[in-house]
Scaffold this motif. Structure first.
Motif, PDB file in Angstrom:
ATOM      1  N   ALA A  12       0.832  -1.197   0.000  1.00 52.03           N
ATOM      2  CA  ALA A  12       0.000   0.000   0.000  1.00 52.03           C
ATOM      3  C   ALA A  12       0.868   1.249   0.000  1.00 52.03           C
ATOM      4  N   GLY A  13       0.477   2.210  -0.822  1.00 56.02           N
ATOM      5  CA  GLY A  13       1.159   3.497  -0.858  1.00 56.02           C
ATOM      6  C   GLY A  13       2.180   3.646  -1.966  1.00 56.02           C
ATOM      7  N   LEU A  14       2.494   2.545  -2.685  1.00 55.82           N
ATOM      8  CA  LEU A  14       3.515   2.603  -3.723  1.00 55.82           C
ATOM      9  C   LEU A  14       3.039   1.905  -4.985  1.00 55.82           C
ATOM     10  N   PRO A  15       3.380   2.437  -6.171  1.00 56.80           N
ATOM     11  CA  PRO A  15       3.063   1.729  -7.411  1.00 56.80           C
ATOM     12  C   PRO A  15       3.895   0.455  -7.517  1.00 56.80           C
ATOM     13  N   ALA A  16       3.242  -0.655  -7.886  1.00 56.10           N
ATOM     14  CA  ALA A  16       3.942  -1.932  -8.019  1.00 56.10           C
ATOM     15  C   ALA A  16       3.905  -2.461  -9.444  1.00 56.10           C
ATOM     16  N   GLY A  17       2.891  -2.076 -10.214  1.00 56.77           N
ATOM     17  CA  GLY A  17       2.736  -2.583 -11.569  1.00 56.77           C
ATOM     18  C   GLY A  17       2.131  -3.979 -11.575  1.00 56.77           C
ATOM     19  N   ALA A  18       1.403  -4.303 -12.632  1.00 56.38           N
ATOM     20  CA  ALA A  18       0.797  -5.626 -12.766  1.00 56.38           C
ATOM     21  C   ALA A  18       0.571  -5.940 -14.235  1.00 56.38           C
ATOM     22  N   TRP A  19       0.662  -7.231 -14.557  1.00 54.63           N
ATOM     23  CA  TRP A  19       0.202  -7.752 -15.836  1.00 54.63           C
ATOM     24  C   TRP A  19      -1.167  -8.379 -15.623  1.00 54.63           C
ATOM     25  N   TRP A  20      -2.060  -8.168 -16.577  1.00 55.11           N
ATOM     26  CA  TRP A  20      -3.383  -8.791 -16.561  1.00 55.11           C
ATOM     27  C   TRP A  20      -3.484  -9.691 -17.788  1.00 55.11           C
ATOM     28  N   ASN A  21      -3.633 -10.997 -17.553  1.00 57.56           N
ATOM     29  CA  ASN A  21      -3.761 -11.968 -18.628  1.00 57.56           C
ATOM     30  C   ASN A  21      -5.237 -12.287 -18.860  1.00 57.56           C
ATOM     31  N   LEU A  72      -1.058  -0.601 -10.760  1.00 56.99           N
ATOM     32  CA  LEU A  72      -1.354  -1.243  -9.486  1.00 56.99           C
ATOM     33  C   LEU A  72      -0.793  -0.424  -8.322  1.00 56.99           C
ATOM     34  N   ALA A  73      -1.304   0.787  -8.189  1.00 58.90           N
ATOM     35  CA  ALA A  73      -0.882   1.708  -7.126  1.00 58.90           C
ATOM     36  C   ALA A  73      -2.084   1.922  -6.208  1.00 58.90           C
ATOM     37  N   LEU A  74      -2.048   1.321  -5.028  1.00 57.78           N
ATOM     38  CA  LEU A  74      -3.210   1.274  -4.153  1.00 57.78           C
ATOM     39  C   LEU A  74      -2.920   1.978  -2.829  1.00 57.78           C
ATOM     40  N   PRO A  75      -3.829   2.829  -2.373  1.00 56.90           N
ATOM     41  CA  PRO A  75      -3.544   3.637  -1.178  1.00 56.90           C
ATOM     42  C   PRO A  75      -3.738   2.913   0.147  1.00 56.90           C
ATOM     43  N   LEU A  76      -4.530   1.838   0.171  1.00 53.33           N
ATOM     44  CA  LEU A  76      -4.899   1.188   1.429  1.00 53.33           C
ATOM     45  C   LEU A  76      -4.513  -0.287   1.420  1.00 53.33           C
ATOM     46  N   PRO A  77      -4.069  -0.821   2.569  1.00 53.97           N
ATOM     47  CA  PRO A  77      -3.822  -2.257   2.660  1.00 53.97           C
ATOM     48  C   PRO A  77      -5.135  -3.020   2.806  1.00 53.97           C
ATOM     49  N   GLY A  78      -5.079  -4.324   2.542  1.00 55.26           N
ATOM     50  CA  GLY A  78      -6.260  -5.162   2.671  1.00 55.26           C
ATOM     51  C   GLY A  78      -6.645  -5.782   1.348  1.00 55.26           C
ATOM     52  N   VAL A  79      -7.827  -6.366   1.307  1.00 55.83           N
ATOM     53  CA  VAL A  79      -8.301  -7.035   0.095  1.00 55.83           C
ATOM     54  C   VAL A  79      -8.949  -6.028  -0.847  1.00 55.83           C
ATOM     55  N   GLU A  97      -4.841  -9.467  -2.151  1.00 52.60           N
ATOM     56  CA  GLU A  97      -4.514  -9.014  -0.798  1.00 52.60           C
ATOM     57  C   GLU A  97      -3.289  -8.108  -0.884  1.00 52.60           C
ATOM     58  N   VAL A  98      -3.446  -6.861  -0.454  1.00 54.30           N
ATOM     59  CA  VAL A  98      -2.369  -5.871  -0.536  1.00 54.30           C
ATOM     60  C   VAL A  98      -1.778  -5.656   0.856  1.00 54.30           C
ATOM     61  N   PRO A  99      -0.502  -5.973   1.054  1.00 55.68           N
ATOM     62  CA  PRO A  99       0.105  -5.746   2.374  1.00 55.68           C
ATOM     63  C   PRO A  99       0.333  -4.262   2.629  1.00 55.68           C
ATOM     64  N   ASP A 100       0.433  -3.910   3.892  1.00 60.72           N
ATOM     65  CA  ASP A 100       0.689  -2.515   4.241  1.00 60.72           C
ATOM     66  C   ASP A 100       2.123  -2.145   3.865  1.00 60.72           C
ATOM     67  N   GLY A 101       2.317  -0.877   3.508  1.00 61.12           N
ATOM     68  CA  GLY A 101       3.644  -0.380   3.194  1.00 61.12           C
ATOM     69  C   GLY A 101       4.418  -0.029   4.453  1.00 61.12           C
ATOM     70  N   ARG A 196       1.993   9.250  13.442  1.00 64.30           N
ATOM     71  CA  ARG A 196       2.660   9.015  12.163  1.00 64.30           C
ATOM     72  C   ARG A 196       1.620   8.950  11.053  1.00 64.30           C
ATOM     73  N   TRP A 197       1.885   9.694   9.987  1.00 61.93           N
ATOM     74  CA  TRP A 197       0.942   9.812   8.881  1.00 61.93           C
ATOM     75  C   TRP A 197       1.636   9.487   7.559  1.00 61.93           C
ATOM     76  N   ARG A 198       0.862   8.934   6.635  1.00 61.71           N
ATOM     77  CA  ARG A 198       1.328   8.708   5.262  1.00 61.71           C
ATOM     78  C   ARG A 198       0.610   9.696   4.341  1.00 61.71           C
ATOM     79  N   LEU A 199       1.381  10.543   3.674  1.00 60.53           N
ATOM     80  CA  LEU A 199       0.839  11.480   2.688  1.00 60.53           C
ATOM     81  C   LEU A 199       0.881  10.814   1.326  1.00 60.53           C
ATOM     82  N   LEU A 200      -0.249  10.826   0.613  1.00 62.73           N
ATOM     83  CA  LEU A 200      -0.359  10.152  -0.680  1.00 62.73           C
ATOM     84  C   LEU A 200      -0.658  11.173  -1.763  1.00 62.73           C
TER      85      LEU A 200
END
Length: 218
Positions: A12-21, A72-79, A97-101, A196-200
């Protein structure tokens, strides 16, 4: 039928990129427009993962397999549930399932003659330390291609231990060199509580990246 291949650094909080088949008959895909929407299961937060994009022969990976990429850049962790549409017709969905950053405070780096906080060569913020409930001026800096730094800038924030996005700032962003960055924007920001805060930072709804800061008590 539909397969998502997230980047190995998904968090969460960072672009990761994804392929979609898309493993569908070629006559069901070529020339059609694909869109992917994302829904955060626990909060109901919605965003567009892939804007409407026409599939062409360039997307053909194998005879019956088409492949397309997204940020695949998602702001929140979770499903997150990703709904795939072809020509606006729902074709299927994938849950990820997106883990927290990391919640380690972002590092300081120098650009031009200034020291700022953030991610070198990606985004940085220049201004005083944050104090709860006290608004202050901060200058945002961005690096990248001009077309990626043109659009509606939104700054949101999430406090550690919560899943709530707080919208802080909106403005139209355009490229322009400043302090070694490719674009910049002055902002007036206020975080309501210590901790502690995360600015997006989002541009036209796409998450560019995030900065973790500590907010002192007033």
């Amino acid at each position: 039928m539909i397969e998502a291949l997230p980047g190995g650094d998904l968090q969460a909080g960072l672009p990761a990129g994804a392929w979609w088949n898309l493993n569908l008959p070629k006559e069901d895909l070529a020339g059609k427009t694909i869109r992917i929407d994302a829904l955060h299961d626990s909060t109901g937060t919605r965003l567009t993962e892939l804007v409407p994009t026409k599939l062409t022969e360039a997307n053909r990976y194998k005879d019956s397999l088409f492949r397309i990429s997204s940020r695949l850049a998602l702001p929140l962790p979770g499903v997150w549930t990703f709904q795939i549409y072809l020509d606006d017709l729902s074709t299927g969905s994938v849950d990820i399932e997106v883990p927290d950053g990391s919640w380690e405070p972002s590092t300081a780096f120098r650009s031009g003659t200034f020291e700022m906080t953030g991610v070198p060569d990606k985004l940085g913020i220049l201004g005083p330390n944050f104090v709860a409930g006290k608004p202050n001026k901060y200058m945002w800096h961005f690096w990248g291609e001009p077309e990626k730094l043109t659009g509606q800038l939104e700054i949101s924030a999430m406090k550690q231990g919560t899943n709530t996005l707080l919208s802080l700032f909106h403005a139209q962003l355009a490229p322009g060199k400043l302090n070694g960055a490719d674009a910049s924007m002055p902002s007036n920001l206020m975080l309501p509580s210590e901790g502690r805060w995360r600015l997006l930072a989002f541009i036209d709804g796409e998450l560019l990246g995030s900065i973790v800061v500590d907010v002192a008590a007033q």
